[in-house]
Design a protein around this motif. Structure first.
Motif, PDB file in Angstrom:
ATOM      1  N   LEU A 198       0.849  -1.189   0.000  1.00  0.00           N
ATOM      2  CA  LEU A 198       0.000   0.000   0.000  1.00  0.00           C
ATOM      3  C   LEU A 198       0.883   1.238   0.000  1.00  0.00           C
ATOM      4  O   LEU A 198       1.764   1.381   0.853  1.00  0.00           O
ATOM      5  N   LEU A 199       0.627   2.138  -0.955  1.00  0.00           N
ATOM      6  CA  LEU A 199       1.296   3.437  -0.987  1.00  0.00           C
ATOM      7  C   LEU A 199       0.290   4.466  -0.481  1.00  0.00           C
ATOM      8  O   LEU A 199      -0.763   4.658  -1.081  1.00  0.00           O
ATOM      9  N   THR A 200       0.612   5.113   0.614  1.00  0.00           N
ATOM     10  CA  THR A 200      -0.326   5.979   1.320  1.00  0.00           C
ATOM     11  C   THR A 200      -0.203   7.442   0.907  1.00  0.00           C
ATOM     12  O   THR A 200       0.773   7.845   0.281  1.00  0.00           O
ATOM     13  N   CYS A 201      -1.198   8.224   1.332  1.00  0.00           N
ATOM     14  CA  CYS A 201      -1.253   9.656   1.028  1.00  0.00           C
ATOM     15  C   CYS A 201      -1.604  10.408   2.307  1.00  0.00           C
ATOM     16  O   CYS A 201      -2.313   9.884   3.174  1.00  0.00           O
ATOM     17  N   THR A 202      -1.157  11.639   2.404  1.00  0.00           N
ATOM     18  CA  THR A 202      -1.504  12.462   3.549  1.00  0.00           C
ATOM     19  C   THR A 202      -1.763  13.907   3.161  1.00  0.00           C
ATOM     20  O   THR A 202      -1.692  14.804   3.999  1.00  0.00           O
ATOM     21  N   VAL A 203      -2.111  14.138   1.899  1.00  0.00           N
ATOM     22  CA  VAL A 203      -2.290  15.509   1.426  1.00  0.00           C
ATOM     23  C   VAL A 203      -3.445  16.209   2.152  1.00  0.00           C
ATOM     24  O   VAL A 203      -3.420  17.424   2.324  1.00  0.00           O
ATOM     25  N   THR A 204      -4.444  15.448   2.597  1.00  0.00           N
ATOM     26  CA  THR A 204      -5.527  15.996   3.409  1.00  0.00           C
ATOM     27  C   THR A 204      -5.766  15.052   4.580  1.00  0.00           C
ATOM     28  O   THR A 204      -5.322  13.891   4.552  1.00  0.00           O
ATOM     29  N   ALA A 205      -6.490  15.507   5.571  1.00  0.00           N
ATOM     30  CA  ALA A 205      -6.837  14.645   6.705  1.00  0.00           C
ATOM     31  C   ALA A 205      -7.674  13.459   6.238  1.00  0.00           C
ATOM     32  O   ALA A 205      -7.529  12.338   6.738  1.00  0.00           O
ATOM     33  N   ALA A 211      -5.348  10.855   4.666  1.00  0.00           N
ATOM     34  CA  ALA A 211      -4.612  10.134   5.705  1.00  0.00           C
ATOM     35  C   ALA A 211      -5.511   9.100   6.376  1.00  0.00           C
ATOM     36  O   ALA A 211      -5.103   7.954   6.598  1.00  0.00           O
ATOM     37  N   ARG A 212      -6.735   9.482   6.677  1.00  0.00           N
ATOM     38  CA  ARG A 212      -7.690   8.553   7.295  1.00  0.00           C
ATOM     39  C   ARG A 212      -7.980   7.389   6.355  1.00  0.00           C
ATOM     40  O   ARG A 212      -7.983   6.223   6.764  1.00  0.00           O
ATOM     41  N   GLN A 213      -8.179   7.680   5.067  1.00  0.00           N
ATOM     42  CA  GLN A 213      -8.440   6.631   4.086  1.00  0.00           C
ATOM     43  C   GLN A 213      -7.228   5.705   3.933  1.00  0.00           C
ATOM     44  O   GLN A 213      -7.389   4.494   3.726  1.00  0.00           O
ATOM     45  N   SER A 214      -6.033   6.240   4.059  1.00  0.00           N
ATOM     46  CA  SER A 214      -4.822   5.419   3.996  1.00  0.00           C
ATOM     47  C   SER A 214      -4.796   4.419   5.138  1.00  0.00           C
ATOM     48  O   SER A 214      -4.510   3.234   4.934  1.00  0.00           O
ATOM     49  N   ARG A 215      -5.101   4.875   6.336  1.00  0.00           N
ATOM     50  CA  ARG A 215      -5.113   3.970   7.487  1.00  0.00           C
ATOM     51  C   ARG A 215      -6.240   2.942   7.370  1.00  0.00           C
ATOM     52  O   ARG A 215      -6.053   1.762   7.697  1.00  0.00           O
ATOM     53  N   GLN A 216      -7.408   3.375   6.879  1.00  0.00           N
ATOM     54  CA  GLN A 216      -8.515   2.440   6.670  1.00  0.00           C
ATOM     55  C   GLN A 216      -8.135   1.371   5.655  1.00  0.00           C
ATOM     56  O   GLN A 216      -8.412   0.190   5.841  1.00  0.00           O
ATOM     57  N   MET A 217      -7.518   1.789   4.560  1.00  0.00           N
ATOM     58  CA  MET A 217      -7.113   0.838   3.527  1.00  0.00           C
ATOM     59  C   MET A 217      -6.069  -0.134   4.060  1.00  0.00           C
ATOM     60  O   MET A 217      -6.095  -1.325   3.741  1.00  0.00           O
TER      61      MET A 217
END
Length: 141
Positions: free
Chosen positions: A44-51, A54-60
């Protein structure tokens, strides 16, 4: 007639920017080329450009870990760079940007995975040898 067994495509998911998408495409191709079993490795390659990103990255990350219980789930990307411990607490392998281009070699070696804190998001090369699929696009200034 004997039916051939096709190798399933490696599970490489990306959230966010075009860099993540391009790196995911490169990783998917490299892992498929070397025959990496998707039941053993998920990326998984995550993103944090918006809150929200970031939340969707942790959920995924949680969703992938549940969907692939026997696999090593490797996370990288900007949200991992910002808060690597949050992903380690989920039991995931954290791979910093500087190590991302080495992921196919790490997967093939079966050896130990790096456990150091990731470096800054800009650290390390973009995946080498990457040519984005499709026509080349340019933007006039």
């Amino acid at each position: 007639m004997k039916r051939e067994q096709l190798n399933p495509e490696p599970v490489v998911t990306s959230l966010g920017c075009k860099v993540n998408q391009a790196e995911a495409a490169w990783l998917r191709a490299e892992l498929a080329r070397q025959g990496t079993d998707p039941q053993e490795l998920v990326v998984l390659l995550t993103c944090t450009v918006t809150a929200t990103a970031a939340r969707q990255s942790r959920q995924m990350a949680r969703r992938l870990a549940r969907a692939h219980p026997g696999a090593r789930v490797v996370v990288s990307g900007c949200d991992v760079q910002l808060d690597p411990q949050r992903y380690r607490d989920m039991g995931l392998v954290v791979l910093g940007r500087a190590e991302l281009a080495r992921l196919p070699a790490l997967a093939a070696s079966g050896g130990p995975w790096p456990e150091n804190d990731p470096q800054s998001p800009q650290a390390g090369p973009l995946c080498p040898g990457l040519e984005a699929p499709g026509p080349r696009r340019t933007r006039g200034l």
